[in-house]
Design a protein around this motif. Structure first.
Motif, PDB file in Angstrom:
ATOM      1  N   ASN A  89      13.242   6.607  17.737  1.00 13.47           N
ATOM      2  CA  ASN A  89      14.524   7.432  16.994  1.00 13.47           C
ATOM      3  C   ASN A  89      14.230   8.840  17.807  1.00 13.47           C
ATOM      4  OD1 ASN A  89      16.658   7.526  15.498  1.00 13.47           O
ATOM      5  ND2 ASN A  89      15.573   8.317  13.722  1.00 13.47           N
ATOM      6  N   LYS A  96      15.380   9.204  21.128  1.00 12.14           N
ATOM      7  CA  LYS A  96      16.826   8.964  21.190  1.00 12.14           C
ATOM      8  C   LYS A  96      17.453  10.427  20.750  1.00 12.14           C
ATOM      9  CE  LYS A  96      19.776   7.690  17.964  1.00 12.14           C
ATOM     10  NZ  LYS A  96      20.238   6.919  16.928  1.00 12.14           N
ATOM     11  N   THR A  97      16.949  10.955  19.768  1.00 15.02           N
ATOM     12  CA  THR A  97      17.632  12.380  19.271  1.00 15.02           C
ATOM     13  C   THR A  97      17.416  13.238  20.681  1.00 15.02           C
ATOM     14  OG1 THR A  97      16.974  11.773  17.222  1.00 15.02           O
ATOM     15  CG2 THR A  97      17.733  14.016  17.640  1.00 15.02           C
ATOM     16  N   SER A 125      24.747  11.181  15.993  1.00 13.64           N
ATOM     17  CA  SER A 125      23.161  11.218  16.159  1.00 13.64           C
ATOM     18  C   SER A 125      22.690  12.436  15.198  1.00 13.64           C
ATOM     19  CB  SER A 125      22.755  11.271  17.537  1.00 13.64           C
ATOM     20  OG  SER A 125      22.816  12.646  17.631  1.00 13.64           O
TER      21      SER A 125
END
Ligand code: ADP
Length: 653
Positions: free
Chosen positions: A153, A156-157, A215
């Motif tokens: 995650n 991803k960020t 996001s």
């Protein structure tokens, strides 16, 4: 094994042996009494015989009781102790005599039962341990998986932050260039084509923004602002473009704002607009005929100074099947793919809207009937601004502030050439003067030589980034007040705070909205002018041609000065080329020599700032300081540009 459900009753029972003793004694005594009664009846009473009989009876009874005790009671007591032990969770076998009778049978069975319980309890224990170890293993696996998920995650960020930067930078160039070209004379067909390109670029940007917003929300990094704002102005501004689009489809979009709603609320106006925008663009998209009603009202909140802002958007459009109603708030979900394919949409709008409403701690509900229309109702708790308590936010104040001075000198710190061009083009349109620096370090060097009125600062740059440059600028007494506006493609939450913490005054995200840029610049330049008028010292910029020497040597003949300067400027490109080549080849001696030639000729025409820059290059070459040589070369180029502009002005005199 210690599953005790109740405590044993205190042993109030008499022992079996006692009972047996009492029973036998009573029976025998009765016999003795019969015998004594017979003796009395027959007149043959003997006290001694009677006492003897009593004693014998008692002895026989005691003997029988003792025998009963050995044969029956002891084994039963042992059995009882064993049962008690089992009940307390101790699986103990009992000892018994091989008497071959029922008691031995019962004791043996008892021991077999204890053995079987032992085996079962072992199996249970093993299962329990296995289960525990599996739970431990599963927990470890889950922890590892969670760690991996968190890392993924985070990646991803980070990827989104980088992607946002990478995509927004070219988008900035793209949109800016389109805007500039649209400002030039064009044939109608070309204009239409460009407007289509502009629309597509905006649509792409909207999707990009949606993904970024989601996001931000999912990583918990979206925070609401708490600022006072005029709810009527904001919501009317938000509704207007949708009214235009609705009108194009012959749909009437009506807005009704309850008179009782207080005008100045405290909350996050941008996010409120985003919620209404999402609902309105859906209503317009999914309504073919009829009308759309937007109603805005407020109910006094539970606490004083608060209100429950209620926004209802009702359309007479396609409607949503009831089985799809719960799904439309999930990301990438569309109730009717065919309509969305026709009109576009990513299926993110309502997911974002729902998350935003949750952030406001509000509610979002929908009712819909296929073919008849839908109604979305948002209820958001908001503060009511007490008159005079809140400062008007800078964004709203800008509209009223004075227009910027056409002469203001702006420093654009930006490494991307296309972005530089776009910003330059925009600023030129408004008549600003500007200089550019490709990184923070060169910006600092330029600030030694110019007096800038404002700085537009990119954040991510080579050599020295915008944060560091801002901190250094703020550390200098002279530049403590200069407005610095961050202009960055970093659209992730927290970027704005980092820019402000570094000392910047305001934040613009790329692609830069020209209206926002001008409005910010105007507000800051207005404030700056006021500060200077209030007595702040104004550092002077040296004129490109030293006026004293100009007047003395050319005796004030401006045309002559112009001719001499032009001659110098005609020769300058060749000299600059030589200097650049020497610098690229790393030949410091040659750099020093070429720089000295330029310095001398500049001095001859009294172009002191140019001579000064050339001298600095020669000095840096003497120290073999490559970075300083490159910085000074850049400054020399911009000083030559200034001289060129000055020469142009001289011609027009
Ligand atoms: P998008 O509009 O980009 O597809 P949204 O998340 O905004 O994504 O909406 C999800 C889906 O909900 C839409 O695709 C549409 O099927 C349905 N929907 C939303 N608003 C309306 C409306 N006013 N009328 C009919 N359907 C709607």
């Amino acid at each position: 094994m210690s599953a005790r459900t109740h405590n044993p009753e205190p042993a109030r029972h008499r022992s079996l042996a006692t009972k047996f003793f009492l029973f036998t004694a009573a029976l025998l005594l009765w016999v003795v009494l019969v015998v004594v009664a017979y003796d009395v009846a027959s007149g043959n009473v003997s006290i001694g015989k009677s006492l003897l009989l009593f004693a014998v009876v008692l002895l026989i009874a005691a003997g029988l009781a003792w025998i009963t005790m050995r044969i029956l009671v002891r084994p039963l007591q042992t059995l009882q102790a064993g049962l008690q032990a089992v009940r307390e969770g101790r699986l103990e076998r009992i000892r018994y005599r091989k008497s071959g009778d029922e008691i031995e049978f019962i004791a043996r069975n008892f021991n077999q039962m204890v053995e079987s319980l032992e085996t079962k309890s072992k199996v249970i224990q093993e299962n329990h341990e296995q289960l525990e170890s599996r739970i431990r293993q599963r927990t470890e696996e889950l922890e590892t998986a969670m760690g991996n998920a968190l890392a993924a995650n985070k990646a991803k960020t980070e990827f989104l932050a980088n992607m946002s930067h990478e995509l927004r930078t070219p988008m900035n160039g793209f949109l800016g260039m389109i805007e500039l070209v649209l400002d030039s004379p064009l044939q109608q067909e070309q204009r239409d084509q460009l407007i289509t390109a502009q629309r597509s670029a905006h649509a792409l940007l909207a999707i990009l923004n949606d993904i970024l917003d989601l996001s931000k929300i999912e990583s918990g990094r979206m925070q609401l602002e708490l600022v006072p704002f005029s709810v009527r102005t904001h919501l009317r501004d938000c509704v207007r473009p949708h009214q235009v689009r609705a009108q194009q489809n012959s749909i009437d979009l009506r807005l009704r704002v309850d008179d009782a709603l207080p005008d100045m609320l405290v909350g996050d106006p941008l996010r409120l607009k985003q919620i209404l925008n999402n609902l309105l663009s859906n209503a317009v998209k999914f309504t073919n005929n009829g009308h759309i009603d937007v109603r805005i009202s407020g109910e006094s909140g539970a606490s004083p100074g608060s209100t429950m802002l209620t926004v209802s958007v009702r359309d007479t459009g396609a409607g949503i099947p009831s089985e799809k109603l719960s799904q439309i708030f999930e990301k990438f979900t569309q109730a009717d793919g065919s309509i969305s394919r026709r009109f576009g949409g990513s299926g993110l709008g309502l997911a974002i809207t729902k998350h935003l409403v949750d952030l406001f701690q509000g509610t979002l509900s929908v009712t819909s009937q296929v073919g008849r229309g839908s109604e979305f109702i948002v209820r958001l708790p908001m503060g009511v601004a007490a008159t005079g308590t809140w400062a008007v936010p800078s964004g709203e104040a800008t509209a009223a502030s004075a227009p910027a001075s056409a002469n203001a000198l702006i420093l654009i710190v930006e490494d991307n050439i296309v972005n530089q061009k776009v910003i330059k083009g925009l600023l030129q349109r408004k008549g600003y003067r500007m200089e550019t620096a490709p990184d923070g370090s060169q910006a600092l060097t330029m600030m030694d030589h110019y007096h800038f009125d404002a700085i537009l600062m990119d954040v991510q740059m080579p050599v020295m980034d915008g944060h560091e440059a801002t901190r250094r600028i703020r550390a200098m007494q002279r530049w403590r007040e200069i407005p610095i506006i961050a202009m960055t493609a970093h659209a992730m939450s927290g970027d704005r705070e980092r820019c402000l913490a570094a000392g910047m005054d305001a934040y613009l995200s790329k692609p830069v909205n020209s209206a926002e840029l001008f409005s910010l610049l105007e507000s800051y330049l207005g404030a700056g002018k006021m500060a200077r008028a209030a007595g702040a010292p104004t550092p002077t910029v040296p004129e490109p041609i030293d006026p004293r020497i100009r007047d003395e040597v050319c005796e004030g003949d401006t045309a002559l000065v112009g001719d001499v300067v032009n001659l110098f400027l005609q020769l300058a490109p060749e000299r600059m080329d030589k200097l650049q080549r020497a610098l690229t080849a790393g030949q410091c001696d040659l750099v020093a020599a070429e720089a000295s030639v330029i310095r001398q000729s500049a001095q001859r025409i009294a172009a002191t700032p140019v001579a000064d820059r050339a001298r600095r290059i020669a000095e840096a070459a003497g120290r073999q300081d490559q970075a300083a040589m490159r910085h000074s070369l850049l400054l020399l180029r911009s000083e030559l540009d200034r001289l060129k502009r000055h020469a142009g002005e001289l011609k027009n005199v």
